[in-house]
Each structure stands twice: as C-alpha cells, then as structure tokens.
Enzyme design. Sequence first.
Site, PDB file in Angstrom:
ATOM      1  N   LYS A  31       0.823  -1.227   0.000  1.00 29.64           N
ATOM      2  CA  LYS A  31       0.000   0.000   0.000  1.00 29.64           C
ATOM      3  C   LYS A  31       0.851   1.269   0.000  1.00 29.64           C
ATOM      4  O   LYS A  31       2.056   1.219   0.224  1.00 29.64           O
ATOM      5  CB  LYS A  31      -0.953  -0.009   1.197  1.00 29.64           C
ATOM      6  CG  LYS A  31      -1.795  -1.286   1.321  1.00 29.64           C
ATOM      7  CD  LYS A  31      -2.907  -1.389   0.282  1.00 29.64           C
ATOM      8  CE  LYS A  31      -3.315  -2.806   0.020  1.00 29.64           C
ATOM      9  NZ  LYS A  31      -4.555  -3.269   0.576  1.00 29.64           N
TER      10      LYS A  31
HETATM   11  C1  LIG Z   1      -5.451  -4.384   0.996  1.00 24.33           C
HETATM   12  C2  LIG Z   1      -6.909  -4.156   1.055  1.00 24.33           C
HETATM   13  C3  LIG Z   1      -7.684  -4.444   2.198  1.00 24.33           C
HETATM   14  C4  LIG Z   1      -7.198  -5.262   3.351  1.00 24.33           C
HETATM   15  O1  LIG Z   1      -6.032  -4.965   3.869  1.00 24.33           O
HETATM   16  P1  LIG Z   1      -5.051  -6.018   4.578  1.00 24.33           P
HETATM   17  O2  LIG Z   1      -4.207  -5.107   5.401  1.00 24.33           O
HETATM   18  O3  LIG Z   1      -4.303  -6.720   3.506  1.00 24.33           O
HETATM   19  O4  LIG Z   1      -5.871  -6.943   5.422  1.00 24.33           O
HETATM   20  C5  LIG Z   1      -9.007  -4.050   2.228  1.00 24.33           C
HETATM   21  N1  LIG Z   1      -9.571  -3.465   1.168  1.00 24.33           N
HETATM   22  C6  LIG Z   1      -8.892  -3.204   0.039  1.00 24.33           C
HETATM   23  C7  LIG Z   1      -9.583  -2.522  -1.087  1.00 24.33           C
HETATM   24  C8  LIG Z   1      -7.545  -3.561  -0.064  1.00 24.33           C
HETATM   25  O5  LIG Z   1      -6.879  -3.345  -1.202  1.00 24.33           O
END
Ligand SMILES: *Cc1c(COP(=O)(O)O)cnc(C)c1O
Length: 414
Positions: free
Chosen positions: A199
């Site tokens: 991210k």
């Molecule tokens: C990455 C992601 C999540 C969840 O995040 P994690 O930290 O991997 O559990 C939720 N929603 C979206 C749209 C994502 O891309």
Amino acid sequence: MANLAILGGTRVVPENQPLYVRPWPPRDEATAEKLKELYMSGQWSFNSPMEQEFENEFAKYHGTKYAIFMANGTTTLECSLAALGVGPGDEVIVPALTWMATALSAFYVGANPVIVDIDPKTLCMDPAAMEAAITPRTKAIIPVHVYGSTADLEKILAIADKHGIPVVEDCAHMQGGFWNGRGVGSWGKVGSFSFQQSKTMASGEGGICITSDPELAEKIYLLKHIGYSRGVKQGQARHAPEGLICHNYRATAFQALILLEQLKGLHDLIETYGKHARLLTDLTKDIPGLRIQEPGRLANPQGYYSFHFIFDGEQYNGIDVKTINAACTAEGLGIPNGTHGPVYKHPLFNLKPGQFRFGTGNNCPVCEKIFPRTLGISHQVLTDENTMIKLAEILHKVTSNLDELRQYQASQNK
Ligand SMILES: *Cc1c(COP(=O)(O)O)cnc(C)c1O
C-alpha cells in the site's frame, strides 16, 4: 523487420538504462536508527506512546478526532462493522471491484455481503446500483476508493443518510487522499485503512480505523484490544459491553514508528503522484480507444495506490490486455493487470450463493466487462517524471502497431 520489441524490434528503453521505479517498501537509515531506539526502550505494544502518537497524527491529517491502530486492513473493516452492531441476518453493500476483505468482513461478523456494480468511469461503487440493492436488512455500506479514484461520497452519503444506513469507507488504497476539502475516511461513520506491504503507506502489516464518534472509537478499541478500554491496566479490566465479542487485533509500536515517519512525507508524495498521473493522462490522451480511470469528482488531492488504463475501444477487439502488457514489458516497462477483479471471481473467494448475493441480477456486468480491459502501474512507478514520459512513448508505440500485436498474440496461442 518488426517495430515492436516483442517481435525483435528496437526497445523504447535500452536494456542497460532501466526506468526508475521507487524501491518498495521504502527504507532509510534515520528510521532504522529510531527503530533501534524503540527496540531498546522495550515499549513495544499495549497502547505504547509510539502507537498513540501515530494514531493522533493520522487522525489529525485525515480530519477525525480518533484513530485506532490495529493488525491489518481486514480487521479494521470487521471491527467497524461489529462496532456498528452489524451481525447475523444483516446485509452489507460492497462494490464488485475490490479486494476480498471488503466483502469477507461482512461475513466475519455473521452478515451477508451484497455485491453491486461499479461506475464505468471511476471504477468505484455506482451509487445508483447501491441504492437499488438496499433492503430493510441493509445495515452498512462500504464504498471503496479504488486504485486512483474516490467513490462519489456526496451521492453515496446522501442515499445512505436518506435510508439511515451507516457508511464505512474502505480507504485501503487512499492514504492522504482528500475529498471536497477533508480527508477520505472522515466522511463515513468510520474510515478503514490498510498498511500492508504494497500500500501507499506500508509497514509490512497494519491497519487503522478513523472516526469522530467517541462511542464508535471506544467500541473499536475494545474490539481490537480483547476488551480493554484505552489506558486500562491489565488488573483493572471490566466487562466489555454486552454482546461485544473482542479480539486481539493489536499491532506493534515498530509498525507505528515506520508509519509515523512515512506520514511526514505523505503530503508531498501524494502531490508528486498526482502531478505525474496528470502528466501521463495528458501524454496519452490522443491514443485512440484508450482511456484512464477518472479521479474522484471532488477529490483534491486524489490519492493513488495505482494508475489504471482501460483499453476498451473497438481498436483492441480480440487483443488481450495480457498481450499489451507483454509488448510494453518488452519495450522496457510492464503494465500488469490488477489483482482485484470482480471480487466474486477471485480464486480465493469461496462464499457460496446464499452466503452473499448480488445487488441486482446474478452478476455485475460493468465490472465484468471493464476489468479484463484494464492494466495498471502501481504507485511506486508514479515517482519519476522521466518514467512517465517513457511509459507514454511505450504506449504510443504499442498502440500504433496493433497488427503486430495481433500477430504476436496469434503466435502465442498456437
Ligand atoms: C489491501 C486491502 C484491504 C485489506 O487490507 P489487509 O491489510 O491486507 O488486510 C481491504 N480493502 C482493500 C480494497 C484492499 O486493497
């Protein structure tokens, strides 16, 4: 002699001069020193000063009173729903184009996700499809600010408010994005963010909920800290409210420190991404049949997890986007297809009909049509101006040699 490098032509980017892509995850010596100090301090978890500082700064940046830092961006969604009282028999509306966590979080609290179609321009949840999916069982709506756009919060909130349904914003892709003058995540009852390795802000794992509602903030805190209230010592624990089944979803101070350092540069980073996204849009706007995922209508700055191209002009009929990506890769920079796709088609999505449903009909036709026509670069690629210029050159070259692309694809399918 062929033009395209994939058929033996000359590459746009010479092999010995690779384009700059920011190394990810970002690392620096100053943060490493601070991590060492934190390690020696022994204040690693349990609402440590570092976690509190990060929570305060993140909430302030995005315009809410409270923030609750936790293990990942899936637990943040689950705790948001649980704190809102969503449970068995309830429905939660989610968009088709998202990561599985958005839909599964509803199921984790015993509710059923209802999957609705996306807007063909922004690729975020279509407000009209969302409204059509509302029933007396709808207890929450989770719009997702996906890739490089922001769901239309104004329209979504107006509909949700009319029906008295709370909105949880999934901002996993949108650290630092603003909508109409205020941070994303501050518009719904709760904003949920992920800091998973890929991210825009990344600490390996991590997530945060932001809210300005003191009661929700307290409940979410209890939910992630096995029922302890903020500041309560182990020996002084009291029962959590009736029915609130709590978890250990804590994160650590180490993650908070890494994120606090990244937060200091977030504004400049998002500005840079935006500048390069606009440049790339401008440099590719005359390519026939190619369009760009539109930024959010009132997004400023627009946050970016990735930047997406949509090849849905008839010029590309019969040409797989994988072929386009292969040709771009051969020229010097790949544009992979995203991992999300229609959430219900993901190989790991294993809810059965009855455990989830579609808003209307038995699929999401817009998402199914558009997703297979998209390619995207991740945010790390948006850091360098020259990379944008060369990428535009690659796209111009590849899209003006469609006969060669067809020829290459046919040779692969033999
Ligand atoms: C990455 C992601 C999540 C969840 O995040 P994690 O930290 O991997 O559990 C939720 N929603 C979206 C749209 C994502 O891309």
